[in-house]
Design a protein around this motif. Structure first.
Motif, short mmCIF file in Angstrom:
data_model
loop_
_atom_site.label_atom_id
_atom_site.label_comp_id
_atom_site.label_asym_id
_atom_site.label_seq_id
_atom_site.Cartn_x
_atom_site.Cartn_y
_atom_site.Cartn_z
N ASN A 340 13.44 -4.60 -6.53
CA ASN A 340 12.71 -6.02 -6.33
C ASN A 340 13.38 -6.95 -7.24
N HIS A 344 14.91 -10.34 -5.72
CA HIS A 344 14.31 -11.55 -5.59
C HIS A 344 14.26 -12.35 -7.03
N GLY A 381 7.39 -3.18 -0.65
CA GLY A 381 7.64 -3.47 -1.98
C GLY A 381 6.58 -2.98 -2.97
#
Length: 423
Positions: A340, A344, A381
């Protein structure tokens, strides 16, 4: 645990207790043997001293035999539960103190047998009756050889009352204290037994929980693979079929035919790579030949080398082998959290901390990236990480805000590795 005196219980520990102390069986055997030994010793000493005629010895012999029979019936052969009944204990005491007093009046050496009356008195209930019996025994033992209780108390009352009070208090107080200590030990043993049973039950529940988690994990993994196959492999095969069909239609145009064939080949290679990635995801390979801290450090190092983002790993506490489901979950959460961050966060650095505590193990993953507003969202996620952790009775905490980075903390029970897993 306070040491409190129970005034309703006898000073002598009950023989029928379900969980007696290790020394109590020997105490009961000694108690059964002691009166006979004391009576025999007193008789032998009296014979050795001599000075009595035949008629005296006949009467004394009858009294000794009667006392021996009384001891045999009320002490040696009587069942424990019968001896603990208050009425029977009082009857046994009266017989012992009565016969012993008559023998002591006849010969002072039988004071040796009268000592057992103290033990018989300590079996009485309630406590005030036991103290009264101890006082009577003390009075008789100390005064029968000095003209009897009436004469002794009339001649020197202060001396004899002091002796009786001190002797009664010492014997009775010691009996009450020993009973309180025995009861405290019994309660402590019961508490330890309860704790051991609770620990065994807790281990059983943990095994059951992990078994259920394993089954739930298999279902979740199937769902994840189904989604991944749909999103990658199925779409890739569809693209391959489309390109092959287009190539078949363009077989009269060599350039177009070759272009479609090259596209189908490229899609096939991409699908093969995706399939291999899915197969590798089925098993936590880093744990095969390394401890959990080493595996996490290796994951952080390889992730940092691939992304160029520094990732520092730290382990605190005393590392120890945990249940494979616990270690596998921590590894998966670490991999997903780093994935993640890569997708991101746009972070400049990442910190991972694995903390071993008495009954918990905690994983903290922090980054200084873009951050976000925590909340429910689609995908595998954070929701997938949370499901993994909560299946094992753990918790997942997420702290983040836009521009403030993200901190993820997974707390799991530190279930030890079973023997067969660590062998």
């Amino acid at each position: 645990m306070s040491l409190e005196v129970d005034w309703t219980r006898p000073m002598w520990p009950p023989e029928s207790a379900r969980t007696p102390s290790d020394w109590q069986p020997w105490l009961y055997r000694a108690e059964r043997i002691l009166p006979g030994v004391l009576l025999a010793v007193a008789t032998v000493v009296s014979l050795g001293v001599g000075g009595h005629d035949g008629r005296w010895w006949v009467i004394t012999g009858i009294l000794v035999a009667a006392t021996a029979l009384w001891v045999l019936g009320t002490v040696v052969l009587a069942p424990p539960r019968l001896r603990e009944r208050p009425a029977f204990a009082l009857l046994a005491f009266l017989g012992i103190v009565g016969l012993g007093s008559v023998l002591e009046v006849r010969d002072i050496t039988f004071l040796i047998f009268m000592i057992f009356a103290f033990l018989a008195a300590m079996r009485l209930r309630p406590t005030w009756l036991a103290f009264a019996a101890l006082a009577v025994t003390s009075l008789l033992i100390n005064t029968l050889g000095n003209g009897g209780p009436v004469h002794a108390l009339r001649e020197r009352p202060a001396v004899w009352i002091t002796i009786i009070v001190v002797q009664t208090a010492a014997i009775g107080g010691g009996g009450l204290l020993s009973t309180a200590v025995a009861r405290q030990n019994e309660e402590r043993r019961r508490m330890l037994d309860d704790l051991a049973a609770a620990h065994a039950e807790n281990e059983g529940l943990q095994r059951q929980l992990l078994s259920q988690a394993r089954e739930a994990g298999m279902l979740d993994e199937r769902q994840r693979l189904a989604q991944e196959i749909h999103d990658t492999l199925a779409q890739g095969f569809t693209g391959i079929i489309t390109q092959l069909e287009a190539a078949a239609l363009a077989k009269d145009e060599p350039a177009e035919w070759e272009r479609h064939l090259d596209s189908a080949t490229a899609l096939a290679r991409e699908n093969l790579t995706a399939a291999r990635r899915s197969v590798r995801a089925l098993h936590p390979e880093p744990l095969d030949a390394a401890t959990l801290p080493d595996a996490l450090a290796d994951v952080a190092t390889r992730w940092s080398g691939r992304t160029g983002v520094p990732a520092a790993f730290t382990a605190t506490g005393e590392p120890r082998p945990l249940h494979p489901e616990i270690e596998s979950t921590i590894l998966r959460v670490t991999q997903e959290a780093l994935s993640n961050v890569d997708k991101h966060a746009a972070a400049r650095r990442v910190g991972l901390t694995l903390s071993y505590m008495d009954d918990e193990v905690t994983l903290d993953v922090r980054d200084d990236g873009a951050g976000f507003t925590p909340g429910p969202g689609p995908g595998f996620g954070l929701p997938g990480m949370r499901r993994r952790v909560e299946r094992l009775a753990g918790t997942l905490h997420v702290e983040s805000e836009p521009g403030g980075g993200t901190a993820i903390s997974a707390v799991l029970p530190a279930v030890p590795s079973p023997p067969e897993a660590s062998a």
